[in-house]
Write a protein that holds these residues in place. Structure first.
Motif, short mmCIF file in Angstrom:
data_model
loop_
_atom_site.label_atom_id
_atom_site.label_comp_id
_atom_site.label_asym_id
_atom_site.label_seq_id
_atom_site.Cartn_x
_atom_site.Cartn_y
_atom_site.Cartn_z
N ASN A 184 0.85 -1.20 0.00
CA ASN A 184 0.00 0.00 0.00
C ASN A 184 0.88 1.25 0.00
O ASN A 184 1.19 1.81 1.05
N VAL A 185 1.28 1.65 -1.19
CA VAL A 185 2.27 2.72 -1.33
C VAL A 185 1.73 4.08 -0.89
O VAL A 185 2.51 4.99 -0.58
N ASN A 186 0.40 4.26 -0.87
CA ASN A 186 -0.16 5.55 -0.50
C ASN A 186 -0.55 5.63 0.97
O ASN A 186 -1.09 6.63 1.43
N SER A 187 -0.30 4.56 1.72
CA SER A 187 -0.66 4.56 3.13
C SER A 187 0.28 5.45 3.94
O SER A 187 1.49 5.51 3.68
N ALA A 188 -0.27 6.13 4.94
CA ALA A 188 0.55 6.96 5.83
C ALA A 188 1.17 6.14 6.94
O ALA A 188 1.97 6.65 7.72
N GLY A 189 0.82 4.85 7.03
CA GLY A 189 1.30 4.00 8.10
C GLY A 189 2.80 3.99 8.31
O GLY A 189 3.28 4.17 9.43
N PRO A 190 3.61 3.81 7.25
CA PRO A 190 5.06 3.76 7.45
C PRO A 190 5.63 5.06 8.03
O PRO A 190 6.63 5.02 8.76
N GLN A 191 5.03 6.19 7.73
CA GLN A 191 5.51 7.45 8.30
C GLN A 191 5.09 7.61 9.76
O GLN A 191 5.74 8.30 10.53
N LEU A 192 3.99 6.94 10.13
CA LEU A 192 3.45 7.12 11.47
C LEU A 192 3.90 6.06 12.47
O LEU A 192 3.94 6.34 13.67
N ALA A 193 4.24 4.87 11.99
CA ALA A 193 4.54 3.79 12.93
C ALA A 193 5.69 2.90 12.48
O ALA A 193 5.71 1.71 12.79
N ALA A 194 6.67 3.45 11.80
CA ALA A 194 7.81 2.65 11.36
C ALA A 194 8.68 2.22 12.53
O ALA A 194 9.54 1.34 12.37
N ASP A 195 8.47 2.81 13.71
CA ASP A 195 9.30 2.48 14.86
C ASP A 195 8.75 1.32 15.68
O ASP A 195 9.25 1.03 16.77
N ILE A 196 7.69 0.64 15.20
CA ILE A 196 7.24 -0.59 15.85
C ILE A 196 8.26 -1.69 15.54
O ILE A 196 8.71 -1.84 14.40
N GLU A 197 8.63 -2.45 16.55
CA GLU A 197 9.62 -3.51 16.37
C GLU A 197 9.15 -4.52 15.32
O GLU A 197 8.01 -4.98 15.36
N GLY A 198 9.99 -4.82 14.37
CA GLY A 198 9.67 -5.82 13.35
C GLY A 198 9.08 -5.26 12.08
O GLY A 198 8.86 -6.01 11.12
N VAL A 199 8.83 -3.96 12.02
CA VAL A 199 8.25 -3.37 10.81
C VAL A 199 9.20 -3.50 9.63
O VAL A 199 8.78 -3.79 8.51
N ALA A 200 10.49 -3.28 9.87
CA ALA A 200 11.46 -3.33 8.77
C ALA A 200 11.48 -4.70 8.12
O ALA A 200 11.44 -4.83 6.88
N ALA A 201 11.50 -5.76 8.93
CA ALA A 201 11.52 -7.12 8.38
C ALA A 201 10.21 -7.43 7.65
O ALA A 201 10.21 -8.08 6.60
N TYR A 202 9.11 -6.95 8.19
CA TYR A 202 7.80 -7.17 7.57
C TYR A 202 7.73 -6.49 6.21
O TYR A 202 7.27 -7.07 5.22
N ARG A 203 8.19 -5.26 6.13
CA ARG A 203 8.13 -4.51 4.88
C ARG A 203 9.13 -5.03 3.85
O ARG A 203 8.93 -4.86 2.65
N ASP A 204 10.19 -5.68 4.33
CA ASP A 204 11.17 -6.26 3.40
C ASP A 204 10.77 -7.66 2.94
O ASP A 204 11.48 -8.29 2.17
N GLY A 205 9.62 -8.15 3.42
CA GLY A 205 9.16 -9.47 3.02
C GLY A 205 9.84 -10.61 3.76
O GLY A 205 9.71 -11.78 3.38
N LYS A 206 10.56 -10.31 4.86
CA LYS A 206 11.27 -11.34 5.60
C LYS A 206 10.43 -11.95 6.72
O LYS A 206 10.87 -12.92 7.36
N ALA A 207 9.26 -11.37 6.98
CA ALA A 207 8.39 -11.88 8.04
C ALA A 207 6.94 -11.74 7.60
O ALA A 207 6.56 -10.75 6.96
N ALA A 208 6.12 -12.74 7.95
CA ALA A 208 4.70 -12.71 7.57
C ALA A 208 3.92 -11.75 8.45
O ALA A 208 2.85 -11.27 8.05
N HIS A 209 4.40 -11.50 9.65
CA HIS A 209 3.73 -10.60 10.58
C HIS A 209 4.75 -9.68 11.24
O HIS A 209 5.96 -9.95 11.20
#
Length: 216
Positions: free
Chosen positions: A148-173
């Motif tokens: 979802n490239v137009n979502s504001a989520g990454p700008q608002l909550a990228a500091d949740i633990e595990g977001v980087a791995a999730y967005r890189d496709g390395k984790a399902a959750h």
């Protein structure tokens, strides 16, 4: 639209079948833009909200697709974990629990917020699905999905633990979001005093579990 003579003050009315939205004067001419008036709505029956607008693009029911022009509608139709009350003065600046049963507890290291979900909340028909801790995990992962490239989520909550791995496709959750029964726990990579404010924004308005991750 009324045309006033700047010398005599005489008024001349210019009638239009559309509703004028703006006017400009140039070189002896008055230019007016107009749009059709919204279609009258039928009488209210039951628990139903109908909104008439002059265009078909003003309202997007998806929290990730909502435009600035519909923030008021989002405010009255979205229930979130926490919210700012519609109150004047200091009361309107204090976050309060909404779907959360109370304000969250915070771990000693300042990184983990634990919410209890208030029982009895359901999505409006035709869904009727209960709103649970799992609902919010799904909503957060949906808003933070790289699809979802137009979502504001990454700008608002990228500091949740595990977001980087999730967005890189390395984790399902997202590992930092855990849901169990009526308990929702969110762990950050480091303490952040503004996290609860960010979490209360429209990008994280809950959606049913049947709502797909990808927003077309």
């Amino acid at each position: 639209v009324s045309l006033l003579d700047d010398v005599s003050g005489a008024r001349r009315e210019l009638r239009s079948r559309a509703r004028p939205t703006t006017a400009a004067y140039h070189d002896g001419l008055v230019w007016t833009a107009a749009a059709p008036a919204p279609t009258p709505l039928p009488a209210i029956k039951g628990e139903e909200l109908r909104v008439s607008t002059p265009t078909d693009t003003a309202i997007d029911p998806d929290p990730m697709g909502g435009k600035g022009s519909v923030r008021q509608l989002m405010y009255v139709t979205c229930a979130n974990l926490l919210f700012y009350p519609d109150s004047a003065g200091p009361q309107g600046t204090q976050l309060r629990p909404e779907i959360a049963a109370a304000m969250p507890t915070l771990s000693p290291d300042g990184r983990t917020y634990t919410f209890r979900i208030r029982p009895g909340y359901r999505f409006s028909p035709p869904s009727g699905e209960p709103v649970t801790a799992t609902t919010f995990r799904h909503t957060l992962e949906r808003s933070l999905s790289p699809k979802n490239v137009n979502s504001a989520g990454p700008q608002l909550a990228a500091d949740i633990e595990g977001v980087a791995a999730y967005r890189d496709g390395k984790a399902a959750h997202i590992s930092g979001i855990r849901a169990s029964g009526n308990e929702l726990a969110i762990t950050l990579v480091k303490p952040a005093g503004d996290f609860l404010t960010r979490l209360s924004m429209f990008a994280f308005c809950p959606v049913p579990l049947s709502t797909p991750i990808f927003l077309p």
